[in-house]
Motif scaffolding. Structure first.
Motif, mmCIF file in Angstrom:
data_model
loop_
_atom_site.group_PDB
_atom_site.id
_atom_site.type_symbol
_atom_site.label_atom_id
_atom_site.label_comp_id
_atom_site.label_asym_id
_atom_site.label_seq_id
_atom_site.Cartn_x
_atom_site.Cartn_y
_atom_site.Cartn_z
ATOM 1 N N HIS A 64 0.840 -1.203 0.000
ATOM 2 C CA HIS A 64 0.000 0.000 0.000
ATOM 3 C C HIS A 64 0.872 1.248 0.000
ATOM 4 C CE1 HIS A 64 -2.749 3.096 1.656
ATOM 5 N NE2 HIS A 64 -3.626 2.451 0.913
ATOM 6 N N PRO A 65 0.622 2.197 -0.910
ATOM 7 C CA PRO A 65 1.525 3.348 -1.049
ATOM 8 C C PRO A 65 1.270 4.476 -0.064
ATOM 9 C CG PRO A 65 -0.172 3.443 -2.727
ATOM 10 C CD PRO A 65 -0.397 2.156 -1.976
ATOM 11 N N GLY A 66 0.151 4.419 0.678
ATOM 12 C CA GLY A 66 -0.192 5.542 1.537
ATOM 13 C C GLY A 66 0.261 5.367 2.967
ATOM 14 N N ALA A 109 -8.184 -2.263 2.255
ATOM 15 C CA ALA A 109 -7.504 -3.519 2.563
ATOM 16 C C ALA A 109 -8.195 -4.689 1.879
ATOM 17 C CB ALA A 109 -7.462 -3.726 4.075
ATOM 18 N N ALA A 110 -9.519 -4.689 1.877
ATOM 19 C CA ALA A 110 -10.263 -5.764 1.217
ATOM 20 C C ALA A 110 -9.959 -5.801 -0.273
ATOM 21 C CB ALA A 110 -11.767 -5.578 1.452
ATOM 22 N N ALA A 111 -9.850 -4.627 -0.897
ATOM 23 C CA ALA A 111 -9.523 -4.581 -2.322
ATOM 24 C C ALA A 111 -8.119 -5.123 -2.563
ATOM 25 C CB ALA A 111 -9.651 -3.156 -2.840
ATOM 26 N N LEU A 112 -7.183 -4.708 -1.753
ATOM 27 C CA LEU A 112 -5.799 -5.142 -1.903
ATOM 28 C C LEU A 112 -5.673 -6.658 -1.721
ATOM 29 C CD1 LEU A 112 -3.058 -3.736 -2.423
ATOM 30 C CD2 LEU A 112 -2.795 -3.530 0.033
ATOM 31 N N LEU A 113 -6.423 -7.209 -0.772
ATOM 32 C CA LEU A 113 -6.332 -8.641 -0.457
ATOM 33 C C LEU A 113 -7.282 -9.485 -1.288
ATOM 34 C CD1 LEU A 113 -6.186 -8.367 3.457
ATOM 35 C CD2 LEU A 113 -4.291 -8.434 1.829
ATOM 36 N N ASP A 114 -8.148 -8.836 -2.079
ATOM 37 C CA ASP A 114 -9.150 -9.562 -2.881
ATOM 38 C C ASP A 114 -10.007 -10.436 -1.967
ATOM 39 O OD1 ASP A 114 -10.541 -10.251 -5.156
ATOM 40 O OD2 ASP A 114 -9.148 -11.831 -5.757
ATOM 41 N N ALA A 115 -10.545 -9.792 -0.926
ATOM 42 C CA ALA A 115 -11.313 -10.533 0.075
ATOM 43 C C ALA A 115 -12.526 -9.710 0.486
ATOM 44 C CB ALA A 115 -10.437 -10.795 1.310
ATOM 45 N N PRO A 116 -13.581 -10.372 0.999
ATOM 46 C CA PRO A 116 -14.694 -9.616 1.574
ATOM 47 C C PRO A 116 -14.214 -8.789 2.760
ATOM 48 C CG PRO A 116 -15.291 -11.926 1.245
ATOM 49 C CD PRO A 116 -13.812 -11.828 1.021
ATOM 50 N N ALA A 128 -1.493 -7.410 -9.722
ATOM 51 C CA ALA A 128 -2.937 -7.599 -9.603
ATOM 52 C C ALA A 128 -3.476 -6.946 -8.330
ATOM 53 C CB ALA A 128 -3.274 -9.093 -9.619
ATOM 54 N N ALA A 129 -2.726 -7.077 -7.221
ATOM 55 C CA ALA A 129 -3.171 -6.480 -5.967
ATOM 56 C C ALA A 129 -3.217 -4.957 -6.069
ATOM 57 C CB ALA A 129 -2.239 -6.907 -4.831
ATOM 58 N N LEU A 130 -2.182 -4.365 -6.631
ATOM 59 C CA LEU A 130 -2.160 -2.911 -6.774
ATOM 60 C C LEU A 130 -3.228 -2.434 -7.751
ATOM 61 C CD1 LEU A 130 1.671 -2.178 -6.698
ATOM 62 C CD2 LEU A 130 -0.042 -1.320 -5.090
ATOM 63 N N LEU A 136 -6.429 -2.298 -5.863
ATOM 64 C CA LEU A 136 -6.439 -1.147 -4.960
ATOM 65 C C LEU A 136 -6.716 0.152 -5.725
ATOM 66 C CD1 LEU A 136 -5.818 -0.003 -2.068
ATOM 67 C CD2 LEU A 136 -3.480 0.365 -2.905
ATOM 68 N N LEU A 137 -6.024 0.343 -6.843
ATOM 69 C CA LEU A 137 -6.212 1.566 -7.628
ATOM 70 C C LEU A 137 -7.621 1.661 -8.177
ATOM 71 C CD1 LEU A 137 -2.772 1.582 -9.493
ATOM 72 C CD2 LEU A 137 -3.501 3.156 -7.691
ATOM 73 N N GLU A 138 -8.169 0.547 -8.633
ATOM 74 C CA GLU A 138 -9.551 0.558 -9.122
ATOM 75 C C GLU A 138 -10.522 0.897 -7.993
ATOM 76 O OE1 GLU A 138 -10.088 -3.244 -10.929
ATOM 77 O OE2 GLU A 138 -9.170 -2.630 -12.845
ATOM 78 N N HIS A 139 -10.252 0.355 -6.815
ATOM 79 C CA HIS A 139 -11.104 0.683 -5.658
ATOM 80 C C HIS A 139 -11.077 2.179 -5.388
ATOM 81 C CE1 HIS A 139 -12.591 0.877 -1.538
ATOM 82 N NE2 HIS A 139 -11.471 1.510 -1.211
ATOM 83 N N TYR A 140 -9.887 2.754 -5.352
ATOM 84 C CA TYR A 140 -9.792 4.182 -5.081
ATOM 85 C C TYR A 140 -10.469 5.003 -6.178
ATOM 86 C CZ TYR A 140 -6.699 3.859 -0.999
ATOM 87 O OH TYR A 140 -6.184 3.627 0.263
ATOM 88 N N CYS A 141 -10.348 4.588 -7.415
ATOM 89 C CA CYS A 141 -10.993 5.319 -8.519
ATOM 90 C C CYS A 141 -12.511 5.298 -8.369
ATOM 91 C CB CYS A 141 -10.583 4.713 -9.863
ATOM 92 S SG CYS A 141 -8.894 5.096 -10.374
#
Length: 854
Positions: free
Chosen positions: A366-368, A376-383, A433-435, A438-443
């Motif tokens: 995570h860059p922040g 975190a859920a987006a990064l981990l691909d988890a609920p 894939a994880a990043l 995360l970026l798609e989640h933030y967008c």
């Protein structure tokens, strides 16, 4: 001579109350201002300050006193005292402040042990106002600063701030002091529009805001003295605690604490507390001492090791010690301190379950600065629920911290280890894939939040294909605004990371955050973000992305007064739009260029740009584009004297703005209609429009709109010879414009005060005000405003008998207007025929001085 005995038996009950002059002297001294400086900040004459402080001004204006209260940044209690002194009786209860007192300290460690000497030094806050704590990574600098801050918090009731400056955080840029000041000022209740753009101005406003307040400031993880200096308060009521890995020898008035490793006794006490006394049983003291020695006597390593022991009920301290020795043998190339922490981290990492290890590694990407559960859920691909369980597991073994509820972060050394583990043990494809997730989640979250906060521009924001990932609750504008405020630093860090191989999310964040960054006054961050998006678009051969980035960059440059740069950038955007037949891009670039031309007095070019933009927007039924073009075109038509066309444009714009709920567009249209009626001498109608605009500006927190309408109402007072009301309004504009660093409205206030002083026969004051106005107009490269200031100077100089100097300034004004090809300006007095007539009369030696100066 007053009646009453010295012993107070017949004394006046009001006699011991502070006078207005005494209060002002006290508060001015507290603010470290001279009388001249206070007069400048309040927009008042220094003679008024002197008379007020001497209590010789019999009937001080309430507006003047209010301006002084604003300039001195008085709180509600002080304002109540001021009102009582002004009116001679008890003041009515002040409205409670809407600003929450900051309480930003992270949670204290319940098992903090040792550091008795250092805590004693820090507890003595009455003699040392700035304390810098330095020492190696992992030695416990932050823990000590936070623990001491909690002990001292009750002494600083006006707020406690905590700022992580990220001076040594891997993968993150150190926090710019200008950005840190923006955060603090926002927390102190300064609206974004009032936060100045330049570092020195922000630092000055910050020092003014905290002057007289008892505030505790923790500056964690500082890299250099230059990063810290602008954040230091200027008065002795505040305490600053600074942590850094290096000694900050360049800071004055600083007590330095160099933190060493724990003593053996402190280290064993910490280990025992963290592991649990009941867990250690009859472990020999020598074994405990050897264990903490293997941890390098570093608090971070000791806590990690104790957490491992606590999570393994069957282990003894001997088991733990054997594993620490094994890991340290593998890390012989590292320095002693780093080796101790890394060995403890390796032990903790390898004892995790497979899913927990993966979570640890991916969170290290995570860059922040921190992360919430949704990211975190987006990064981990988890609920989200599963991500929460993983995060809680990492919290339990001290690999993660939760400084505030719901937000999680690594210690810098742990972040570095997690990122290194990800580089070693995750494939490039899995890391990417994880990043990407995360970026798609933030967008998506940013788009959703912006749609709530700025719904009238939803159709202009880019869209990405929907994903299944959960988003935080953003269903209301308040939730969305709070999320944007909390996540902005992460969003900018994500955009920075996206610059290395993720051009689509980078461009998306640039386009989507554009309005928010402008509204928040974060121009420096906006220029950086849009510049990166521009580079990415060019590198990827994406002309549409390049055009959008240029447009966003041009808007930002215009707001900064960098008109020539803005014109170049927007012209390139227009060229790309024309070449690609991108109609929305064309009208946006043309509207942008129209405003640049208007600011620089090129009215014909501005009118042409707005007209072309309007044609495109109407053909495409683009409502916001029509509104922008109509507002700009109405303004230009007014300046060209075509009031009928100007009114028609602005009434059309007003209807569109109200139809689509565009409050800013409605405000601009109302103000524009007020200007038209004022120019036509219809002062009552103009007052009505400006009053509507002022109410809307204040209701929506639109600070520049408020300045526009206040200045316009002041002009109306002046034109109708209501000089006292005009002076009060101009001074209010000047104070507020200086607070937000807006030089355009500083200019308008000074120009108005100059005209007003001339009308009242105060030629020296008029001369001073117009000289300041001319300097501002020159700095802003705004020639029509320069012409207005030259005209004002000429009138003042002529009244003082300086005929040749007056001639010179009128010739300057004439040359500017002839070059611009216009015969009028915003000032009714500064028009081409009037200036020519004045010059002709001077040439014929006619006495042009007004009657009051003869």
């Amino acid at each position: 001579m007053p009646h009453g005995a010295p012993d107070g038996s017949d004394a006046d009950p009001q006699a011991d109350k502070p006078t207005l002059g005494g209060l002002l002297q006290t508060w001015r001294s507290r603010a470290l201002l001279t009388q001249e400086q206070l007069a400048d900040q309040a927009g008042l004459n220094v003679r008024t300050i002197r008379r007020l402080e001497a209590d010789t001004l019999q009937r001080p204006r309430s507006t003047s006193v209010q301006l002084l209260a604003d300039a001195l940044d008085l709180d509600d209690e002080d304002r109540a005292l001021l009102a009582e002194a002004l009116h001679g009786g008890p003041a009515r209860t002040a409205e409670p402040s809407a600003v929450t007192i900051p309480r930003q300290l992270p949670a204290d460690l319940l098992d903090f042990v040792g550091r008795a000497h250092e805590i004693a030094v820090l507890d003595d806050a009455s003699t040392v106002l700035i304390n810098a704590i330095d020492g190696m990574a992992g030695v416990g600098k932050t823990a000590l600063a936070v623990h001491a801050a909690h002990r001292l918090a009750s002494r600083f009731p006006d707020g406690q701030f905590f700022i992580d400056l990220h001076g040594y955080t891997q993968g993150m840029s150190a926090v710019d002091p200008s950005e840190a000041l923006a955060r603090v000022l926002s927390t102190l209740g300064v609206p974004a529009e009032q936060i100045p753009q330049h570092l020195d101005d922000r630092a000055g406003l910050y020092r003014s805001r905290v002057a007289g307040r008892r505030i505790l400031l923790v500056l964690d993880n500082a890299a250099t003295e230059s990063q810290v200096l602008p954040l230091l308060p200027g008065t002795p009521e505040c305490l600053v605690l600074i942590t850094s890995r290096r000694r900050l020898v360049g800071l004055n008035l600083t007590h330095t604490l160099s933190l060493d490793i724990l003593t053996p006794a402190e280290a064993v006490a910490l280990f025992t507390s963290a592991a649990g006394e009941g867990r250690l049983g009859t472990t020999p003291p020598a074994l405990l001492t050897e264990t903490v020695r293997r941890c390098g006597m570093l608090p971070l390593a000791i806590r990690l090791a104790a957490a491992r022991l606590r999570s393994h009920p069957t282990w003894t301290v001997s088991h733990l010690l054997d594993r620490l020795r094994e890991h340290q043998r593998q890390l012989a190339e590292l320095e002693a301190g780093r080796r101790s922490v890394t060995a403890a981290l390796e032990l903790s990492h390898r004892e995790l379950t497979g899913g927990q290890q993966r979570a640890y590694r991916l969170l290290g990407l995570h860059p922040g600065a921190d992360i919430d559960l949704y990211a975190a859920a987006a990064l981990l691909d988890a609920p989200v629920a599963h991500a929460e369980r993983l995060v809680e597991a990492l919290l339990e073994v001290h690999l993660l911290a939760e400084p505030v509820p719901g937000r999680y972060r690594f210690h810098d050394l742990i972040r570095e280890h997690a990122a290194g583990a990800a580089a070693r043990e995750e494939t490039e494809a899995d890391r990417r894939a994880a990043l990407t997730r995360l970026l798609e989640h933030y967008c998506h979250a940013t788009t959703t939040a912006m749609d709530q906060c700025y719904p009238y521009e939803a159709d202009e924001r880019p869209r990405l294909p929907l994903t299944d990932g959960p988003l935080p609750p953003l269903g209301e504008a308040g939730q969305a605004a709070a999320w944007l405020d909390a996540e902005l630093s992460n969003l900018l860090a994500a955009a920075d990371r996206a610059a290395d191989g993720w051009p689509v999310p980078l461009r998306h964040l640039s386009a989507t955050l554009n309005r928010y960054l402008r509204t928040q006054g974060r121009y420096t961050e906006a220029r950086t973000l849009h510049g990166r998006a521009l580079d990415a678009a060019r590198a990827g051969g994406d002309p549409v992305g390049e055009m959008n980035a240029l447009h966003a960059l041009g808007e930002t440059l215009t707001l900064q007064g960098r008109h020539d740069q803005a014109a170049d950038v927007l012209t390139r955007a227009l060229d790309i739009a024309v070449a690609g037949d991108h109609r929305t891009g064309r009208q946006q670039a043309l509207n942008g260029l129209g405003w640049v031309h208007r600011r620089q007095g090129r009215h014909e070019q501005a009118a042409d740009a707005f007209t072309r933009a309007l044609e495109i927007a109407r053909a495409d039924d683009h409502h916001t584009g029509q509104l922008d073009a109509l507002t700009g075109l109405g303004d230009i038509c007014r300046l060209q004297g075509d009031y009928l066309q100007a009114g028609d444009c602005l009434l059309q714009g007003l209807r569109i703005a109200r139809d689509i709920g565009h409050r800013t567009g409605e405000l601009k249209s109302l103000s524009g209609l007020g200007h038209i009626h004022r120019a036509q001498g219809r002062h009552e109608e103009a007052t009505g429009y400006f009053s509507q605009a002022l109410r809307l500006a204040r209701a929506t927190g639109h600070r520049t709109g408020e300045l526009d309408t206040l200045s316009s109402l002041a002009d109306l007072h002046r034109l109708q010879h209501r000089f006292e009301q005009a002076a009060d309004s101009y001074r209010e504009v000047l104070v507020k414009a200086r607070k937000i660093g807006n030089r355009n409205w500083q200019y308008e206030a000074l120009q108005g005060l100059g005209r007003l002083s001339h009308a009242a026969g105060r030629s020296d004051d008029a001369l001073d005000a117009h000289r300041q106005a001319l300097q501002l107009a020159t700095d802003l490269s705004q020639p029509d405003d320069q012409a207005r200031a030259h005209d004002g100077l000429a009138h003042a100089l002529l009244a003082l008998g300086e005929r040749e100097q007056a001639r010179r300034h009128w010739r300057e004004a004439l040359a500017i207007l002839e070059t611009l090809g216009t015969d009028r300006t915003e000032d009714e007095e500064a028009n081409l025929p009037a200036i020519r007539a004045r010059l002709a009369q001077i040439d014929h030696q006619t006495d042009l001085r007004p009657a009051h100066s003869k």
